[in-house]
Design an enzyme around this catalytic site. Structure first.
Site, PDB file in Angstrom:
ATOM      1  CB  VAL A  39       5.496   0.660  -2.598  1.00  0.00           C
ATOM      2  CG1 VAL A  39       6.184   0.867  -3.945  1.00  0.00           C
ATOM      3  CG2 VAL A  39       6.540   0.293  -1.541  1.00  0.00           C
ATOM      4  CE1 TYR A  47      -3.773   2.452   0.680  1.00  0.00           C
ATOM      5  CE2 TYR A  47      -2.252   3.387   2.304  1.00  0.00           C
ATOM      6  CZ  TYR A  47      -3.413   3.487   1.550  1.00  0.00           C
ATOM      7  OH  TYR A  47      -4.200   4.613   1.638  1.00  0.00           O
TER       8      TYR A  47
END
Length: 280
Positions: free
Chosen positions: A211, A209
């Site tokens: 990244v 999430y």
């Protein structure tokens, strides 16, 4: 009926998305962009949930007290339309509807739709990047030609996209990125590293999430740069709504959804001094 303003909110059947729709209707009368009737598209993947959310808004005491909706004598009308940003056909069908219904264009799109999955493995990363990064950007490219000059495009990102947990090399790649392709190459390297079980050695956190949202922030900036170079006057920005108490945070947030709606609504209908390519 003819509308002076038309806006779209994705992933709007609950949480921050639903609050954004409510706050748009409440704040529009005092917006510098108020020049008459306002149509808000509440979009969601699931028809029954989208229509239930629409019914809730029509019965919302805050909206009724403010006489915000057309049914109560106000300026705003809210309508539901099906939209799943991960389904190419769904995106194209909605875009075609917007073209047919609003030939002179729409005023803004707020891309709120996104996912946060439990666990961490290559499948979670692939699915998360697919929705939060690739599908959101594909939707941006589909909707941008429909947005009027001086309109707005707002992407909901997150402070989870902070670059503090990356190696210096990866952080510098994010900071020096100028094009969407630059950012996409980082997303591809992350997915490959996860597949090999070596994301930490490659300089990434083990967090799909986070990244995906770092990628969205970088790509939104790159998209703004590219559009400005083409002479577009659409303002393109990303923002963090804050740590909001929603299903996505499993009730762990400290802000209400309405508080979380503050920044995206500002970026859509208030004076932001022409700023574009900014993470708010």
């Amino acid at each position: 009926m003819a509308y002076s303003r038309v806006g779209v909110v994705t992933g709007a059947n609950k949480g921050i998305g639903l609050a954004i729709v409510r706050q748009l209707a409440l704040q529009y009368p005092k917006s510098p962009l108020n020049n008459g009737p306002f149509l808000i598209y509440l979009t969601a993947r699931d028809k029954s949930r989208g229509e239930a959310a629409l019914k809730d808004l029509h019965e919302d005491s805050q909206l009724k007290q403010a006489k915000a909706l057309k049914a109560d004598g106000g300026l705003s009308e809210i309508t539901y339309h099906q939209l799943d940003i991960t389904d190419r056909k769904s995106v194209d069908t909605f875009a075609e509807h917007l073209k047919q219904a609003h030939g002179d264009g729409i005023d803004f799109v707020i891309n709120n739709a996104g996912i946060a999955m439990n666990g961490f493995d290559s499948n979670v990363v692939r699915t998360t990047l697919g929705c939060n990064y690739y599908s959101t950007l594909a939707a941006c490219h589909t909707f941008l030609p429909l947005i009027k000059p001086h309109g707005r495009l707002v992407n909901l990102a997150s402070i989870a996209g902070s670059l503090s947990k990356y190696s210096d090399e990866i952080r510098n790649r994010f900071l020096s990125s100028q094009t969407e392709a630059d950012v996409t190459s980082i997303m591809k390297d992350f997915a490959s590293a996860v597949e090999a079980g070596k994301e930490k050695e490659a300089g990434f956190p083990s967090a799909g999430y986070a990244v995906s949202k770092a990628g969205l922030i970088g790509a939104t900036r790159a998209l703004a740069i590219a559009e400005k170079e083409k002479g577009s006057t659409v303002l393109i920005n990303s923002c963090c709504p804050g740590y909001v108490k929603t299903d996505m945070t499993k009730g762990g947030g400290i802000k209400t959804p309405d508080q979380g709606a503050t920044t995206p609504v500002m970026l859509a209908i208030h004076d932001i001094q022409g700023q574009t390519g900014v993470y708010w």
